[in-house]
Design a protein around this motif. Sequence first.
Motif, mmCIF file in Angstrom:
data_model
loop_
_atom_site.group_PDB
_atom_site.id
_atom_site.type_symbol
_atom_site.label_atom_id
_atom_site.label_comp_id
_atom_site.label_asym_id
_atom_site.label_seq_id
_atom_site.Cartn_x
_atom_site.Cartn_y
_atom_site.Cartn_z
ATOM 1 N N UNK A 1 0.844 -1.201 0.000
ATOM 2 C CA UNK A 1 0.000 0.000 0.000
ATOM 3 C C UNK A 1 0.879 1.250 0.000
ATOM 4 N N UNK B 1 4.026 1.450 -0.902
ATOM 5 C CA UNK B 1 4.975 1.524 -2.018
ATOM 6 C C UNK B 1 4.287 1.726 -3.362
ATOM 7 N N UNK B 2 2.965 1.965 -3.327
ATOM 8 C CA UNK B 2 2.225 1.987 -4.595
ATOM 9 C C UNK B 2 2.834 2.946 -5.615
ATOM 10 N N UNK C 1 6.186 1.828 -6.935
ATOM 11 C CA UNK C 1 6.027 0.733 -7.906
ATOM 12 C C UNK C 1 5.420 1.251 -9.205
#
Lengths: 740, 94
Positions: B46, B48-49, B52
Amino acid sequence: MTEARERTVSAVVPVKDGERYLDELLHALAREGVDETLVIDSGSRDRSREIARSHRAELLEIDPREFGHGRTRNLGAQRTSGELICFLTQDATPCPGWLDAYREAFDLDERVGAAYGPHLPRPGTSPMIARELSEFFAGFAAGALPAAGQAGSGDGPVVQRQGNPTFLSNVNACYTRRCWEGVRFREIAYSEDQAFGADMLAAGWLKVYHPRAAVLHAHDYGAVEFMRRYFDEYRGLRATSGHVEPFGVRDTARHVRRQVAADRRWMAAHGFDTAQRARWTARAAGHHAGRRVFSALGSRSQLLPAPLQRGLSLEGRDDAPVAPESNGGASMASATEPPVGSGATGSSPVPPSRHIARKLSGEVYDVIAQVWRDGPAPLLDPVTGMCERERLRLAMVIPPFSRGSGGHNTLFQIFTRLEQRGHACSVWLADYYGYARAVWPATLRREIQEYFAPFQGPVYKGFADWQGADVAIATGWQTVHAMLQLDHCRVRAYIVNDHEPEFYPASTEHSLAADTYRYDLHCIAASPWLRDRLTERYGASAEAFQLGVDHDTYRPRPVARQPATVVYYARYATPRRAVPIGLMALAELKRRRPDVRVVLFGTSEVLDASFDYEHIDVLSPEQLSWLYSEATVGLCLSLTNFSLMPKEMLACGLPCVELAGISAESIFGSDGPLELAPLEPDRIADAMQRLLEDPEEWQRRSHAGVEYVASHTWEHATDEVEAGLRHALREREAAATTLT
Amino acid sequence: MAGVQTSDEQQLQAEVQRLRARVQQLESELLEVQQRANAAVAEWQERAYWLDRWHIDLNALMRRRGAEELRGAVRAVRAVVRAVRTAKRRLGRS
């Protein structure tokens, strides 16, 4: 796994003018206890042949033009009979314990197909080369996966498998005959050993680096010869792996500075005095700079004219295809292999072949081949009462998805509810084709939440972090073989959304999809029709669940029905939707009733048709429910399993026409709320016309539809799937009890 | 004799029951651990969205040449800014 009988060992040594170390090498082979030694001489002008004969080694003489690194070694392997085949170069002398180390390596695992050992510098080797050798091989001892019971570093063997370095060197390597027969050296100009290393790992073999299988080895080239050898090496590397050595002036300067500093540290550690260090420092700078330049040139040799390539190559070779000028009577090739090229019989009509560099690390369906070869990973022993446990560890393996994927929507509607019931749920993406290559896991997770359902658990790409599960769940044919390889599972199950072999014509994919039903996985099928197909056609253990409807979204909306409006799910890209038939049916309807308004939706593609129509792109569920609420008739055809869309139309009070005789009857019966028609345009047009022109029939279908699907909820579907998962656990427990 | 046998069987049964209960407990602990691991990974995903989404690997980024120096410089500037703010605050109070 130690074999009671020691395996026989053959050694193969290709030689050309190798007298300097050959005697020492053959003595060492005798000392180590090699059963058979074959020396292949390709035109030596020194005493090499004489030395070989004096050691009673078998001597095979070949025309130098016939020599090829892969080809000659294949020949050597064919000419010998040992169960283990060792390859050495003429300047590699085995150290004491060399053969015992190889035997130890092959006893580690029956899948070990090759082993190799370090090259130790001979006394007097330049510090640059000595350091490079030491550091290079030390990296294998420290970096790769250790063998069972062995340390990852030190002098123990290290097992390498797919994903580890593919390095293999025929300066000093040993192969099982079975592995060599299965893989064989490619007939390439250079780096046949590297290619073999990659090929064997890809084929599922293991290789072992054993630090005690050492040889003394060093090329005593002069500075210029070294550079020319690097040219050859990197040219070969480009041909086998596609590697192109980067080159830039500043990068090179930095690289040379670092390497020279490392050489100086190495010399200091090995007792070189100041004068020696100064002398070698200058040579080291030249060596590393030259190496960088010649490596880069070798990588780009195709850009150089052939005469220049020959000049730069230590082997005097350019990149032109090499074909023997003649088979030469008793030559190597004529004795063992079909002749290559035309030579004696005139020009061949076959056009010259083009070398294509390797692009992929493996073939798309390697995972499937591994399952066929090795079988599924063993399951954990069942635990009494595991099917009754309130909460389970569930891992769902999914194929890649995109917005609007109906199958994924079903999966996540159910899996999210299972998660809400307290099960420990995780999602794993199996991506054979690399469709989701550019999407990282956190993004995948968010997309699942945005496109389908608010799943709160973790999402993984691939299986590197696999942790085991009570139930591993496959969800599409592309996920089954990957799931079968996963270990630490109590049981495996398969949620089947459709009969996927029917998605393909006669093809690899058709066969692979059918193969997935033959692994005794308990199938949880998305309709009774599909369940019956799995049990009857494949003998699979299967049960059915009913697709749910999101009644909060799909309900009659407060909007007036438009007169004579037909909405058609015209997803042309999905062949099982029979869109050409649907268009013919609509054309017939328009011919009979020109006033009918036709709306095509569900695709961004605007289709050519023989009638006027309106087009709407892909819609959100909310928008769809409004569209269904204002239309008069829905048309949605499926040649395989029944889909969710007709149910959603019914939930909005929209009577719907579907195909008869396939799967719909298994859910609704032959005279249920759906209007069924055979796969004939006129009959489908008849069905739509009946609904348009008979208000009583329309009312009956509309009410019956709403009423019928009211009980089809995702909660109910989740109940059925959960029962199916528990059933799989119960079957496993029962099977284990029966066995004991 | 029969009494001894019965006693042995009872002991065996009791041992089996005890082991089953232990397995049950361990399975239950495993599930708890799995739940916590799932929650931790999910929470990290959540957070690192956007990293990423933009394909940013901060570890790889910070391994690049000059990254540490840049970070050091930013810290130095931040320290100066904080010092100035603190000084201003104190001056304002006095």
